[in-house]
Write a protein that holds these residues in place. Structure first.
Motif, PDB file in Angstrom:
ATOM      1  N   ASN A  40       0.868  -1.169   0.000  1.00 39.32           N
ATOM      2  CA  ASN A  40       0.000   0.000   0.000  1.00 39.32           C
ATOM      3  C   ASN A  40       0.906   1.221   0.000  1.00 39.32           C
ATOM      4  N   PHE A  41       0.408   2.333  -0.515  1.00 36.75           N
ATOM      5  CA  PHE A  41       1.249   3.526  -0.601  1.00 36.75           C
ATOM      6  C   PHE A  41       0.399   4.783  -0.648  1.00 36.75           C
ATOM      7  N   ARG A  42       1.016   5.867  -0.236  1.00 37.79           N
ATOM      8  CA  ARG A  42       0.457   7.218  -0.386  1.00 37.79           C
ATOM      9  C   ARG A  42       1.554   8.047  -1.034  1.00 37.79           C
ATOM     10  N   CYS A  43       1.247   8.608  -2.196  1.00 40.74           N
ATOM     11  CA  CYS A  43       2.267   9.325  -2.957  1.00 40.74           C
ATOM     12  C   CYS A  43       1.888  10.792  -3.134  1.00 40.74           C
ATOM     13  N   SER A  44       2.910  11.597  -3.375  1.00 43.69           N
ATOM     14  CA  SER A  44       2.716  13.043  -3.475  1.00 43.69           C
ATOM     15  C   SER A  44       2.046  13.480  -4.776  1.00 43.69           C
ATOM     16  N   ARG A  45       2.340  12.835  -5.898  1.00 44.60           N
ATOM     17  CA  ARG A  45       1.838  13.308  -7.193  1.00 44.60           C
ATOM     18  C   ARG A  45       0.805  12.391  -7.835  1.00 44.60           C
ATOM     19  N   GLY A  46       0.624  11.205  -7.329  1.00 36.97           N
ATOM     20  CA  GLY A  46      -0.379  10.304  -7.876  1.00 36.97           C
ATOM     21  C   GLY A  46       0.017   9.570  -9.142  1.00 36.97           C
ATOM     22  N   LEU A  47       1.311   9.491  -9.435  1.00 36.79           N
ATOM     23  CA  LEU A  47       1.758   8.771 -10.633  1.00 36.79           C
ATOM     24  C   LEU A  47       1.786   7.252 -10.440  1.00 36.79           C
ATOM     25  N   VAL A  48       1.913   6.798  -9.209  1.00 37.60           N
ATOM     26  CA  VAL A  48       2.116   5.378  -8.930  1.00 37.60           C
ATOM     27  C   VAL A  48       0.784   4.622  -8.926  1.00 37.60           C
ATOM     28  N   LYS A  49       0.760   3.504  -9.676  1.00 40.63           N
ATOM     29  CA  LYS A  49      -0.416   2.637  -9.698  1.00 40.63           C
ATOM     30  C   LYS A  49      -0.234   1.425  -8.785  1.00 40.63           C
ATOM     31  N   GLU A  50       1.017   0.946  -8.689  1.00 42.57           N
ATOM     32  CA  GLU A  50       1.256  -0.267  -7.903  1.00 42.57           C
ATOM     33  C   GLU A  50       2.724  -0.369  -7.530  1.00 42.57           C
ATOM     34  N   ILE A  51       2.969  -0.901  -6.328  1.00 45.86           N
ATOM     35  CA  ILE A  51       4.332  -1.198  -5.879  1.00 45.86           C
ATOM     36  C   ILE A  51       4.311  -2.637  -5.372  1.00 45.86           C
ATOM     37  N   LEU A  52       5.219  -3.454  -5.882  1.00 43.40           N
ATOM     38  CA  LEU A  52       5.257  -4.838  -5.421  1.00 43.40           C
ATOM     39  C   LEU A  52       6.657  -5.416  -5.499  1.00 43.40           C
ATOM     40  N   GLU A 100      -1.014   0.913 -20.752  1.00 41.37           N
ATOM     41  CA  GLU A 100      -1.525   0.969 -19.376  1.00 41.37           C
ATOM     42  C   GLU A 100      -0.594   1.721 -18.438  1.00 41.37           C
ATOM     43  N   GLY A 101       0.663   1.883 -18.823  1.00 42.84           N
ATOM     44  CA  GLY A 101       1.584   2.591 -17.949  1.00 42.84           C
ATOM     45  C   GLY A 101       3.028   2.173 -18.158  1.00 42.84           C
ATOM     46  N   ILE A 102       3.841   2.531 -17.191  1.00 43.12           N
ATOM     47  CA  ILE A 102       5.277   2.263 -17.230  1.00 43.12           C
ATOM     48  C   ILE A 102       5.621   1.332 -16.079  1.00 43.12           C
ATOM     49  N   ARG A 103       6.264   0.227 -16.393  1.00 48.33           N
ATOM     50  CA  ARG A 103       6.725  -0.707 -15.364  1.00 48.33           C
ATOM     51  C   ARG A 103       8.227  -0.531 -15.240  1.00 48.33           C
ATOM     52  N   VAL A 104       8.658  -0.113 -14.046  1.00 51.12           N
ATOM     53  CA  VAL A 104      10.085   0.023 -13.758  1.00 51.12           C
ATOM     54  C   VAL A 104      10.428  -1.072 -12.768  1.00 51.12           C
ATOM     55  N   TYR A 105      11.465  -1.824 -13.050  1.00 52.26           N
ATOM     56  CA  TYR A 105      11.825  -2.918 -12.154  1.00 52.26           C
ATOM     57  C   TYR A 105      13.331  -2.969 -11.950  1.00 52.26           C
ATOM     58  N   LYS A 106      13.691  -3.508 -10.806  1.00 53.58           N
ATOM     59  CA  LYS A 106      15.106  -3.668 -10.486  1.00 53.58           C
ATOM     60  C   LYS A 106      15.265  -5.012  -9.784  1.00 53.58           C
ATOM     61  N   VAL A 107      16.174  -5.820 -10.287  1.00 57.32           N
ATOM     62  CA  VAL A 107      16.434  -7.137  -9.714  1.00 57.32           C
ATOM     63  C   VAL A 107      17.396  -6.983  -8.545  1.00 57.32           C
ATOM     64  N   TYR A 108      17.065  -7.624  -7.453  1.00 58.38           N
ATOM     65  CA  TYR A 108      17.893  -7.586  -6.249  1.00 58.38           C
ATOM     66  C   TYR A 108      18.349  -9.008  -5.951  1.00 58.38           C
ATOM     67  N   ARG A 109      19.630  -9.181  -5.802  1.00 61.37           N
ATOM     68  CA  ARG A 109      20.184 -10.469  -5.379  1.00 61.37           C
ATOM     69  C   ARG A 109      20.918 -10.226  -4.077  1.00 61.37           C
TER      70      ARG A 109
END
Length: 149
Positions: A40-52, A100-109
């Motif tokens: 769940n999130f609360r953002c300042s500008r409302g650009l975010v649709k999902e964080i997972l 539908e939007g932009i998916r930004v992802y980063k792999v963490y090992r």
């Protein structure tokens, strides 16, 4: 540090380690190898649709953890191409574009981002969009079975 402890450390302050262990146990019992943790999130500008976070998991081993931030398609194209995209690539992020939007992802090992937490990685991604969010976890998760083609 083993992979599960490393995952706990990465998600520190957001997810109770006991809850995480129970989710991993459930994944083992159901033979699930992908765990999605939705935040769940609360953002300042409302650009975010999902964080997972998606966790590729085999019996007692975290293979890979991926941080994903899904943004609304409201980002201006010129700014995205000239400023945002090069910054994200420079940070080691992947980017998928769709209507539908932009998916930004980063792999963490484990061991790849020493001292960095999930929250810090998400805030770094969001800073490129001049966005900031308060991130909370309320227990929303999904288990799936990923099969080879």
């Amino acid at each position: 540090m083993d992979e599960i402890s490393c995952l706990e450390e990465f998600l520190r302050g957001l997810i109770n380690p006991e809850f995480l262990h129970n989710v991993l146990l459930e994944a083992e019992e159901l033979a699930s190898n992908v765990i999605f943790l939705r935040f769940n999130f609360r953002c300042s500008r409302g650009l975010v649709k999902e964080i997972l976070v998606s966790v590729l998991y085999t019996f007692r081993t975290v293979v890979r953890t991926t941080v994903e931030v899904i943004l609304a398609p409201d980002v201006q194209a010129r700014d995205f191409i000239l400023r945002v995209y090069p910054s994200l690539i420079g940070m080691g992020c992947g980017v998928d574009l769709s209507s539908e939007g932009i998916r930004v992802y980063k792999v963490y090992r484990c061991g790849s981002s020493l001292g960095r937490s999930f929250t810090e990685v998400v805030q770094e991604i969001l800073s490129v969009f001049e966005e900031s969010c308060e991130i909370l976890f309320k227990g929303d998760y999904r288990l799936e079975i990923l099969t080879s083609p």
